[in-house]
Design an enzyme around this catalytic site. Sequence first.
Site, PDB file in Angstrom:
ATOM      1  N   ARG A 225       0.831  -1.191   0.000  1.00 35.06           N
ATOM      2  CA  ARG A 225       0.000   0.000   0.000  1.00 35.06           C
ATOM      3  C   ARG A 225       0.880   1.262   0.000  1.00 35.06           C
ATOM      4  O   ARG A 225       1.823   1.383   0.754  1.00 35.06           O
ATOM      5  CB  ARG A 225      -0.872  -0.041   1.251  1.00 35.06           C
ATOM      6  CG  ARG A 225      -1.846   1.034   1.265  1.00 35.06           C
ATOM      7  CD  ARG A 225      -3.036   0.849   2.182  1.00 35.06           C
ATOM      8  NE  ARG A 225      -3.945   1.931   1.850  1.00 35.06           N
ATOM      9  CZ  ARG A 225      -4.728   1.916   0.797  1.00 35.06           C
ATOM     10  NH1 ARG A 225      -4.746   0.865   0.016  1.00 35.06           N
ATOM     11  NH2 ARG A 225      -5.496   2.943   0.508  1.00 35.06           N
ATOM     12  N   ARG A 263      10.119   7.943 -14.674  1.00 34.97           N
ATOM     13  CA  ARG A 263       9.834   8.445 -13.324  1.00 34.97           C
ATOM     14  C   ARG A 263      11.097   8.337 -12.497  1.00 34.97           C
ATOM     15  O   ARG A 263      11.738   7.291 -12.480  1.00 34.97           O
ATOM     16  CB  ARG A 263       8.713   7.616 -12.686  1.00 34.97           C
ATOM     17  CG  ARG A 263       8.000   8.331 -11.540  1.00 34.97           C
ATOM     18  CD  ARG A 263       7.027   7.414 -10.848  1.00 34.97           C
ATOM     19  NE  ARG A 263       7.720   6.510  -9.956  1.00 34.97           N
ATOM     20  CZ  ARG A 263       7.257   5.312  -9.574  1.00 34.97           C
ATOM     21  NH1 ARG A 263       6.106   4.864 -10.009  1.00 34.97           N
ATOM     22  NH2 ARG A 263       7.973   4.571  -8.762  1.00 34.97           N
ATOM     23  N   GLU A 280      12.443   4.661 -12.883  1.00 35.80           N
ATOM     24  CA  GLU A 280      11.448   3.740 -13.425  1.00 35.80           C
ATOM     25  C   GLU A 280      11.189   4.035 -14.892  1.00 35.80           C
ATOM     26  O   GLU A 280      10.507   5.020 -15.206  1.00 35.80           O
ATOM     27  CB  GLU A 280      10.152   3.895 -12.621  1.00 35.80           C
ATOM     28  CG  GLU A 280       9.893   2.756 -11.683  1.00 35.80           C
ATOM     29  CD  GLU A 280       9.368   1.545 -12.418  1.00 35.80           C
ATOM     30  OE1 GLU A 280       9.546   1.472 -13.655  1.00 35.80           O
ATOM     31  OE2 GLU A 280       8.801   0.675 -11.769  1.00 35.80           O
TER      32      GLU A 280
HETATM   33 MG   LIG Z   1       9.869   2.303  -5.599  1.00 32.57          MG
END
Ligand SMILES: [Mg+2]
Length: 306
Positions: A225, A263, A280
Amino acid sequence: MTSTTARLALATCAELPELDADDVPLLDALRERGIATDVVVWDDPTVDWGTYQHVVIRSTWDYTHRPTQFADWTQRVERTSTLLNPAAVVGWNIDKTYLRDLEKAGLPIVPTIWLDPERNFDSRAIHTRFPAFGDFVIKPTVSAGSRDTGRYQADVTTSRSLAIMHAKNLLGVGRRVMIQRYLRQVDTEGETALVFVNGEFSHSVRKGAILDGPFRADDNQLYLREEMSPREASDAEREVAERVIAALPELAPGDGKPLLYARVDLIPDDEGNPVVLELELTEPSLFFGHAPGSVERFADAIVARL
Ligand SMILES: [Mg+2]
Ligand SMILES: Nc1ncnc2c1ncn2[C@@H]1O[C@H](COP(=O)(O)OP(=O)(O)O)[C@@H](O)[C@H]1O
């Protein structure tokens, strides 16, 4: 969900056959721009990828235990379609050892000790590589969504033992392991994710701290989460992220165009300077829901590639 007319596919995983909720508005944004889009499960053996001119990777998050199969898939898709981001870029980015390349290029990263499975480390050799004090993190170099990641206390014997076991279990199945000091300012400052679309800064969000203890196999879900909220990146964060993006054509050559999406995740080191936790380029959440206008920007960027 496949059709005979769509020329664009968004790739996802079997657990999220209708995309991650954050990406769903992208379908409407593309439809409004006249682009019929299929959402397709990356490892569905019945898909003919050649019917799509373009394939955009989105929530393909279940590949972390079979990165080779995933990398093979990217190359297969690229033989018949344009894959975004390109397979060569994804191949470089799947394994966090790319952080070494960033470091060599003079970019600030979270200080990391790397353990290769081929070295056959015994418990003692692992133990001596842990920091002497403070908290630290054990994680595999191929991961997403904090899977297989744990936080340990250097000055607590039982915690060190758990960390050794965690590292050994990863190494034992041939996975490369990272040891990092837990950078504590994350607990108050969180993590900043800066999203770039077509090489241009688009938006940034704050992610709260995630790790609270040792890795437990029973809560190893698709992702842990994450508490997200809007955040304007600081000038220092923008500068580091821009430098990372500027270094990419050399570090991870693709098709010569700016990457459709990238990212850069930054956390503060103990002095408060932003350092790269993760870059990313494979299948990042882009957090459209926290940045008004970002989904339209992304849809426009896709359309400009078609
Ligand atoms: Mg991460
Ligand atoms: N060295 C670290 N210091 C503080 N927090 C960390 C550290 N490494 C990982 N984390 C926490 O664990 C989460 C997941 O780690 P990350 O390196 O981003 O891997 P991934 O997101 O690919 O699973 C981060 O978002 C962060 O909250």
